[in-house]
Design an enzyme around this catalytic site. Structure first.
Site: not given
Length: 378
Positions: A97, A100, A102, A105, A119, A225
């Site tokens: 979905i 991110g 690194f 998810v 994650k 971020d």
């Protein structure tokens, strides 16, 4: 005769010494084999686990040889990597979905019926085990209505998986940029679609509150971020800041120096782009200002905008229009003009402009941004 006797005795002695050596070697090998056979008959033992799932000091501080998990929320009890594999069908790509920093998810439903976001970290995110645990403990304690909850984590061998609460309506980026691709269950309902001006202001205020909370902690946390894809929306379109993959804790007004690239092109403050690697709260403020412009204009910050035959970055274009007193012209065309108040839009954009000042010292603190937004937009 004496010479013959001496030769005989010498031969007997040599033979005895050689025989003794062979006997000694034979006994050593026999004992070693016996020990190995004995070990094979005994049950295998592993480093002892505590009730919280942490391995004891028998584990190396930089490696994991046994499963380990931790929970930061009552809704998440003991969870294992085997359960996470089963919940995601071995991390099936169909359940992805998000992407991110690194890691990917996944959406998953645990055995206790709780739906979560998992994650799975990529190898690039790996660090020392003690440092990883310390960061997870810090992020696991964050509790604010505008920050996605970290529920826990699970590790086994080289795999590390972070467990977050699942936020129903996806990312702000999807609602601003990819609405036609949203699943029907997300895009339908009594809410205005696309996002109305009031909802956009509400979302921006939520992000501001979450950042002000993080920056106001005794040991401030810098996200590094902030962008629309890292803002998730729940069923009430309340904003939740997500993805702390680049986050760093800093003491007071100090900064954290890192050689790791931080941020996303278009949202990155100029000092980061110019090679300055110190993470500070003012870097987050700049990215937040870019996010404000994106929410207002509906345009991606890393795509150029044509203006009078020239190409400008979105933030430059919006500021130029403001200087020409044409701030209403930059507002997303999908928003009905009759729903806009000229003074409110201008003051909203003024806050965004202040946050994106080229010089960090000229940018306000997020606590100040919260106050300004509360006064300029009802």
């Amino acid at each position: 005769m004496n010479q013959l006797l001496q030769i005989s005795l010498s031969g007997v002695a040599s033979f005895s010494v050689i025989s003794a050596i062979f006997l000694f070697v034979y006994l050593i090998c026999k004992c070693k084999n016996k020990s190995q056979r004995l070990e094979q008959t005994l049950p295998q033992t592993h480093p002892r686990q505590t009730t919280s799932g942490h391995a004891t000091d028998e584990l190396s501080s930089n490696s994991i040889t046994a499963g380990e998990s931790a929970s930061f929320d009552p809704c998440l009890q003991e969870v294992s990597m085997a359960e996470l594999n089963e919940a995601t069908n071995n991390f099936n790509p169909k359940l992805i979905i998000g992407d991110g920093s690194f890691g990917l998810v996944y959406k998953a439903k645990l055995a206790n019926g709780v739906t979560v976001a998992l994650k799975k970290l990529s190898p690039d995110a790996f660090q020392g085990l003690r440092e990883f645990r310390a960061e997870m403990e810090t992020l696991g304690k964050l509790r604010h209505k505008n920050i996605v909850k970290m529920l826990g984590y699970c590790m086994s061998g080289p795999d590390r998986v972070l467990i977050y609460e699942f936020i129903e309506k996806g990312s702000l980026d999807e609602w601003l940029q990819d609405l036609p691709s949203l699943p029907p269950e997300l895009s339908e309902g009594h809410w205005i679609s696309p996002l109305s001006w009031r909802l956009r202001v509400k979302i921006v205020k939520g992000v501001a509150n979450g950042l002000a909370f993080m920056h106001g902690l005794d040991t401030a946390i810098v996200h590094r971020d902030i962008k629309s894809s890292n803002v998730l929306l729940d069923n009430n379109f309340e904003a939740h800041i997500a993805d702390f993959g680049l986050a760093r804790s800093i003491e007071g007004a100090h900064s954290h120096v890192s050689t790791q690239a931080a941020g996303t092109m278009g949202y990155m403050p100029p000092e980061y782009r110019n090679g300055y690697t110190a993470a500070s709260v003012k870097g987050d403020v700049y990215s937040f200002g870019v996010l404000m412009f994106e929410v207002a204009t509906g345009k991606r910050p890393n795509w150029p905008v044509r203006d009078d035959g020239c190409e400008l970055w979105m933030v430059e274009w919006a500021k130029k229009r403001m200087s020409e007193n044409k701030h209403l012209e930059v507002i997303d065309t999908s928003i009905p003009k009759e729903s806009l108040r000229d003074d409110e839009v201008y003051n909203f954009m003024k806050v965004a402009k202040l946050c994106t000042s080229e010089k960090p010292k000229e940018r306000p603190l997020m606590s100040e941004v919260v106050d300004m937004l509360n006064s300029v937009a009802s």
